[in-house]
Design a protein around this motif. Sequence first.
Motif, PDB file in Angstrom:
ATOM      1  N   ILE A 140      13.312  -0.387  -6.264  1.00  0.00           N
ATOM      2  CA  ILE A 140      12.691  -0.549  -7.595  1.00  0.00           C
ATOM      3  C   ILE A 140      11.297   0.071  -7.541  1.00  0.00           C
ATOM      4  CG2 ILE A 140      11.908  -2.242  -9.312  1.00  0.00           C
ATOM      5  CD1 ILE A 140      14.110  -4.091  -8.394  1.00  0.00           C
ATOM      6  N   TRP A 143       5.617   3.211 -12.333  1.00  0.00           N
ATOM      7  CA  TRP A 143       5.501   4.426 -13.154  1.00  0.00           C
ATOM      8  C   TRP A 143       4.396   5.367 -12.703  1.00  0.00           C
ATOM      9  CZ3 TRP A 143       0.582   4.019 -14.753  1.00  0.00           C
ATOM     10  CH2 TRP A 143       0.058   2.749 -15.048  1.00  0.00           C
ATOM     11  N   LEU A 149       7.088   7.673  -4.601  1.00  0.00           N
ATOM     12  CA  LEU A 149       7.362   6.314  -4.108  1.00  0.00           C
ATOM     13  C   LEU A 149       8.861   6.071  -3.941  1.00  0.00           C
ATOM     14  CD1 LEU A 149       4.558   4.451  -6.053  1.00  0.00           C
ATOM     15  CD2 LEU A 149       4.585   5.133  -3.656  1.00  0.00           C
ATOM     16  N   PRO A 168      14.253   3.050 -11.553  1.00  0.00           N
ATOM     17  CA  PRO A 168      12.866   3.411 -11.836  1.00  0.00           C
ATOM     18  C   PRO A 168      12.278   2.580 -12.979  1.00  0.00           C
ATOM     19  CG  PRO A 168      14.362   5.030 -12.782  1.00  0.00           C
ATOM     20  CD  PRO A 168      15.223   4.033 -12.046  1.00  0.00           C
ATOM     21  N   ASN A 199      12.689  -3.461 -18.522  1.00  0.00           N
ATOM     22  CA  ASN A 199      12.259  -4.321 -17.408  1.00  0.00           C
ATOM     23  C   ASN A 199      13.282  -5.413 -17.094  1.00  0.00           C
ATOM     24  OD1 ASN A 199       9.847  -3.156 -16.626  1.00  0.00           O
ATOM     25  ND2 ASN A 199       8.662  -4.237 -18.197  1.00  0.00           N
ATOM     26  N   PRO A 203      15.467  -8.008 -12.853  1.00  0.00           N
ATOM     27  CA  PRO A 203      15.997  -9.253 -12.271  1.00  0.00           C
ATOM     28  C   PRO A 203      17.512  -9.228 -12.071  1.00  0.00           C
ATOM     29  CG  PRO A 203      14.628  -9.707 -14.214  1.00  0.00           C
ATOM     30  CD  PRO A 203      14.691  -8.227 -14.074  1.00  0.00           C
ATOM     31  N   PHE A 216      10.726  -2.904  -3.038  1.00  0.00           N
ATOM     32  CA  PHE A 216      10.042  -2.947  -4.344  1.00  0.00           C
ATOM     33  C   PHE A 216       8.623  -2.408  -4.236  1.00  0.00           C
ATOM     34  CE2 PHE A 216       7.028  -5.128  -7.111  1.00  0.00           C
ATOM     35  CZ  PHE A 216       7.593  -4.946  -8.367  1.00  0.00           C
ATOM     36  N   THR A 217       8.240  -1.561  -5.168  1.00  0.00           N
ATOM     37  CA  THR A 217       6.830  -1.186  -5.328  1.00  0.00           C
ATOM     38  C   THR A 217       6.440  -1.470  -6.770  1.00  0.00           C
ATOM     39  OG1 THR A 217       7.013   0.532  -3.652  1.00  0.00           O
ATOM     40  CG2 THR A 217       5.125   0.656  -5.121  1.00  0.00           C
ATOM     41  N   GLY A 218       5.350  -2.207  -6.941  1.00  0.00           N
ATOM     42  CA  GLY A 218       4.908  -2.551  -8.292  1.00  0.00           C
ATOM     43  C   GLY A 218       3.787  -3.567  -8.222  1.00  0.00           C
ATOM     44  N   SER A 219       3.632  -4.323  -9.286  1.00  0.00           N
ATOM     45  CA  SER A 219       2.504  -5.256  -9.357  1.00  0.00           C
ATOM     46  C   SER A 219       2.763  -6.505  -8.511  1.00  0.00           C
ATOM     47  CB  SER A 219       2.273  -5.660 -10.812  1.00  0.00           C
ATOM     48  OG  SER A 219       3.400  -6.345 -11.288  1.00  0.00           O
ATOM     49  N   THR A 222       4.974  -9.129 -10.411  1.00  0.00           N
ATOM     50  CA  THR A 222       6.415  -8.878 -10.382  1.00  0.00           C
ATOM     51  C   THR A 222       6.952  -9.031  -8.963  1.00  0.00           C
ATOM     52  OG1 THR A 222       6.050  -7.275 -12.151  1.00  0.00           O
ATOM     53  CG2 THR A 222       8.218  -7.280 -11.150  1.00  0.00           C
ATOM     54  N   GLY A 243      -3.497  -3.370  -5.375  1.00  0.00           N
ATOM     55  CA  GLY A 243      -4.641  -3.251  -4.476  1.00  0.00           C
ATOM     56  C   GLY A 243      -5.938  -3.281  -5.255  1.00  0.00           C
ATOM     57  N   LEU A 399      -4.874  -3.887   0.377  1.00  0.00           N
ATOM     58  CA  LEU A 399      -3.998  -2.728   0.564  1.00  0.00           C
ATOM     59  C   LEU A 399      -4.675  -1.691   1.467  1.00  0.00           C
ATOM     60  CD1 LEU A 399      -1.201  -1.822  -0.230  1.00  0.00           C
ATOM     61  CD2 LEU A 399      -2.147  -0.728  -2.256  1.00  0.00           C
TER      62      LEU A 399
HETATM   63  P1  NAD Z   1       5.492  -3.574 -12.508  1.00  0.00           P
HETATM   64  O1  NAD Z   1       5.464  -4.666 -11.515  1.00  0.00           O
HETATM   65  O2  NAD Z   1       5.273  -3.898 -13.932  1.00  0.00           O
HETATM   66  O3  NAD Z   1       6.903  -2.812 -12.462  1.00  0.00           O
HETATM   67  C1  NAD Z   1       7.404  -2.240 -11.267  1.00  0.00           C
HETATM   68  C2  NAD Z   1       8.913  -2.137 -11.364  1.00  0.00           C
HETATM   69  O4  NAD Z   1       9.490  -3.446 -11.409  1.00  0.00           O
HETATM   70  C3  NAD Z   1       9.436  -1.420 -12.605  1.00  0.00           C
HETATM   71  O5  NAD Z   1      10.554  -0.646 -12.246  1.00  0.00           O
HETATM   72  C4  NAD Z   1       9.861  -2.573 -13.504  1.00  0.00           C
HETATM   73  O6  NAD Z   1      10.848  -2.221 -14.447  1.00  0.00           O
HETATM   74  C5  NAD Z   1      10.417  -3.548 -12.493  1.00  0.00           C
HETATM   75  N1  NAD Z   1      10.453  -4.945 -12.911  1.00  0.00           N
HETATM   76  C6  NAD Z   1       9.773  -5.550 -13.926  1.00  0.00           C
HETATM   77  N2  NAD Z   1      10.040  -6.879 -13.954  1.00  0.00           N
HETATM   78  C7  NAD Z   1      10.896  -7.120 -12.920  1.00  0.00           C
HETATM   79  C8  NAD Z   1      11.513  -8.293 -12.386  1.00  0.00           C
HETATM   80  N3  NAD Z   1      11.284  -9.488 -12.929  1.00  0.00           N
HETATM   81  N4  NAD Z   1      12.311  -8.168 -11.327  1.00  0.00           N
HETATM   82  C9  NAD Z   1      12.517  -6.963 -10.740  1.00  0.00           C
HETATM   83  N5  NAD Z   1      11.966  -5.814 -11.184  1.00  0.00           N
HETATM   84  C10 NAD Z   1      11.160  -5.901 -12.263  1.00  0.00           C
HETATM   85  O7  NAD Z   1       4.452  -2.492 -11.978  1.00  0.00           O
HETATM   86  P2  NAD Z   1       3.972  -1.153 -12.695  1.00  0.00           P
HETATM   87  O8  NAD Z   1       3.083  -1.518 -13.838  1.00  0.00           O
HETATM   88  O9  NAD Z   1       5.158  -0.272 -12.928  1.00  0.00           O
HETATM   89  O10 NAD Z   1       3.105  -0.488 -11.526  1.00  0.00           O
HETATM   90  C11 NAD Z   1       1.751  -0.741 -11.336  1.00  0.00           C
HETATM   91  C12 NAD Z   1       1.525  -1.670 -10.169  1.00  0.00           C
HETATM   92  O11 NAD Z   1       2.190  -1.170  -9.011  1.00  0.00           O
HETATM   93  C13 NAD Z   1       0.063  -1.777  -9.773  1.00  0.00           C
HETATM   94  O12 NAD Z   1      -0.247  -3.112  -9.489  1.00  0.00           O
HETATM   95  C14 NAD Z   1      -0.016  -0.939  -8.496  1.00  0.00           C
HETATM   96  O13 NAD Z   1      -1.069  -1.280  -7.631  1.00  0.00           O
HETATM   97  C15 NAD Z   1       1.303  -1.203  -7.887  1.00  0.00           C
HETATM   98  N6  NAD Z   1       1.644  -0.149  -6.951  1.00  0.00           N
HETATM   99  C16 NAD Z   1       1.675  -0.460  -5.612  1.00  0.00           C
HETATM  100  C17 NAD Z   1       1.954   0.536  -4.681  1.00  0.00           C
HETATM  101  C18 NAD Z   1       2.013   0.240  -3.210  1.00  0.00           C
HETATM  102  O14 NAD Z   1       2.573   1.034  -2.468  1.00  0.00           O
HETATM  103  N7  NAD Z   1       1.455  -0.871  -2.740  1.00  0.00           N
HETATM  104  C19 NAD Z   1       2.209   1.838  -5.120  1.00  0.00           C
HETATM  105  C20 NAD Z   1       2.155   2.109  -6.477  1.00  0.00           C
HETATM  106  C21 NAD Z   1       1.888   1.092  -7.384  1.00  0.00           C
END
Ligand code: NAD
Length: 468
Positions: A140, A143, A149, A168, A199, A203, A216-219, A222, A243, A399
Amino acid sequence: MSDYPMIIDGKPVTSTEWITVENPASGAPYAQAPACTPDQLDAAMQSAARAQISWAADPAHRRHALQECAAVLSKNLEQIAALLTIEQGKPIAESRREIGAAAAWFTYYSALDQPVQVVQDDAAARIEVHHKPLGVIAAITPWNYPILLASWKLAPALRAGNSVVLKPSPFTPLTSLLIGRLFTEALPAGVLNVISGPNELGPLVTAHPTPRKISFTGSTRTGKQVAETAAATLKRVTLELGGNDAAIVLDDIDPGAIAEKLFWSAFINNGQTCIAIKRLFVPQSAYDKYVEALAAIADTAVLGAGTDPATQLGPLNNPAQRDRVTALVDEAVRSGARIATDSSAFDSSGYFHRPTILADVPDSARVVAEEQFGPALPILGYDSVDEAIARANSTEFGLAGSVWGSDTERAQKVADRLECGTAWVNTHAAPSPRAPFTGVKDSGLGVENGPWGLDSYTQLQTQYIART
Ligand code: NAD
């Protein structure tokens, strides 16, 4: 019929439901991507599970197929980069760099092996440790760097003998769907399935019984939900999360010599980079020089659509992110901060925000305490290095970080005291396929890249042969 179908079992698949993808430079809808149905998700998982068995059995084929993936990315670089700029917003040169880097990750992992380790070989027994693939991996992605990633996950997961279902972000699904289609010439059907949706699809993916691991990479918010859902079926997780990177500049370096590098380490991809500099600590004695130098670079940076080769900073990816950055800047000003840069509105229907340097910001302001993930950088003065380190570490994130100085030995000693997964000296945001990438505290769990990243997609098996 969507121009960007999902790829399930090696075939293009559309849907009766769609998500709209906007061009952030104009705010106008650009294309539709399929919204994966629960039945299609099942089909993707089943296809991945079927394909994984023969894929796991042939490491030489996998090595060759990964080289092919790198070649596919290089051959189609212009097409993928152009689409990335349209859906993500970044300048075209940065998109090209992202696709080039993704190809480098595939090349790196194609050459990496996991030899059997012999931990005992004597009259009593021979004990070997083997790496076995886990099975199906759910990947996962966010954006900000959708293809780079994804490559951090796909290359090691596939090399280790797993199959993958990639989901994605709904803001940037098109390039991932495109590479899913292009990779069908390099990978057997089912080894990589790419699905798209809102989104709410996330889940469903993490709760699905088939995957053995969620990468998973994201917030951070999440990521915690992902860990919770994965726990129910005891899936492994790798979580690369948010981070709030600090950069500490020491007093033995000329501000003019590093201002440009500091600026672009913070404003790379408009600050929408997990490992961008998000808090800049400078000696109080040189505070004004740093504010002036960085503000001058910000005010001359060329803003515009990423498709224009002259553009240095594109729009933010989506309106919510632009509004968040605006809200954090407003709150900082209410807390006593001063905007040192041009704060006039940028005339566009796209999601632009001028690069903003904030001076005299209290550490309690949200733009310091939280991850801004956008083009607003607080510059923070310090009186002693010990104080700077304590403030840099005073965050729930961990991070990366960096220390800048002429005496690199002294700078490294300071870097050693940063509580983060990667500590750079005289650079920032410079990941390598060879080096482990990991977050401490709320920045993540597990590791990507290097042999450690490859190992994370495997299960160890001890083979104990007793001597008779
Ligand atoms: P986000 O957490 O909103 O979404 C990330 C992914 O998770 C998307 O594909 C989204 O559709 C999916 N998602 C949303 N809700 C979900 C759920 N309940 N269960 C499973 N998947 C779900 O993050 P974003 O806004 O796309 O990205 C920005 C964040 O990502 C920032 O906090 C940034 O620091 C972080 N990030 C971290 C890294 C790293 O390597 N540490 C790299 C890039 C971005």
